[in-house]
Write an enzyme that holds these catalytic residues in place. Sequence first.
Site, mmCIF file in Angstrom:
data_model
loop_
_atom_site.group_PDB
_atom_site.id
_atom_site.type_symbol
_atom_site.label_atom_id
_atom_site.label_comp_id
_atom_site.label_asym_id
_atom_site.label_seq_id
_atom_site.Cartn_x
_atom_site.Cartn_y
_atom_site.Cartn_z
ATOM 1 N N CYS A 90 25.988 -3.927 -8.717
ATOM 2 C CA CYS A 90 25.054 -3.033 -7.805
ATOM 3 C C CYS A 90 25.152 -3.847 -6.123
ATOM 4 O O CYS A 90 26.338 -4.452 -5.647
ATOM 5 C CB CYS A 90 23.905 -2.741 -7.947
ATOM 6 N N HIS A 195 25.732 0.608 -12.416
ATOM 7 C CA HIS A 195 24.659 -0.324 -13.376
ATOM 8 C C HIS A 195 25.231 -0.012 -14.936
ATOM 9 O O HIS A 195 24.907 0.839 -15.527
ATOM 10 C CB HIS A 195 23.233 0.084 -13.411
ATOM 11 N N GLU A 197 24.091 -1.762 -17.284
ATOM 12 C CA GLU A 197 23.007 -1.903 -18.314
ATOM 13 C C GLU A 197 22.121 -0.397 -18.421
ATOM 14 O O GLU A 197 21.409 -0.445 -19.358
ATOM 15 C CB GLU A 197 22.228 -2.890 -17.831
#
Length: 215
Positions: A90, A195, A197
């Site tokens: 990001c 992202h 994650e």
Amino acid sequence: MAENVVVIDCGSGNLRSVEKALQRAAREAGIAAHIAVSGDAAAIAGADRIILPGVGAFAACMAGLEENPEIIPALEHSVLVEGRPFLGICVGMQMLAGRGLEFEEIQGLGWVPGETRRLDPAPERRIPHVGWNDVHFEPGPLAPPGDGQASDDYYFVHSFHFVPENRAFVAGVCDYFGEVVAAVQRDNILGVQFHPEKSQAAGLALLARFLAWRP
């Protein structure tokens, strides 16, 4: 022997979420890795792989990175001199640019020539760009296995985007009412706008590919 993977703490980002996702990705892929979150220059200098997450404003993330004057020199030696694998996430990807244009011009790391700009407004394009989007990768370490261009869905949250000077640095794109650079690569340096994650199975698989990658 387990590799040391450091997630840089510069005061911004979903650090624990990134740490836990990396741990799970390594475990599920059978990769021996010790994952640590740290803002210590010595830990960064001793890392085998480095990840820089970032959430929020470009200027604030750069200020957090510069707060300890030893961190950027340690990073530059590890990544640019030693050639250790690096992943920016990001704003961590946006900071690879030479400059960020968010309210004022802010100097970035300058590892991938280009600049970070606000997404251009358009009638169909809501800003920020939030949600799932399909990323089409060029062949390389970030791409899912397969022939030719590969794609998968990942989760985005951003109002600014990285515009490289050279198309050769673009490793993946998405369509958000116009093309948006979703991933970059320059040698041992990788960056993703989304992202991983937060991207469930696709994100974990991408992190596992990064952990296994040998530039």
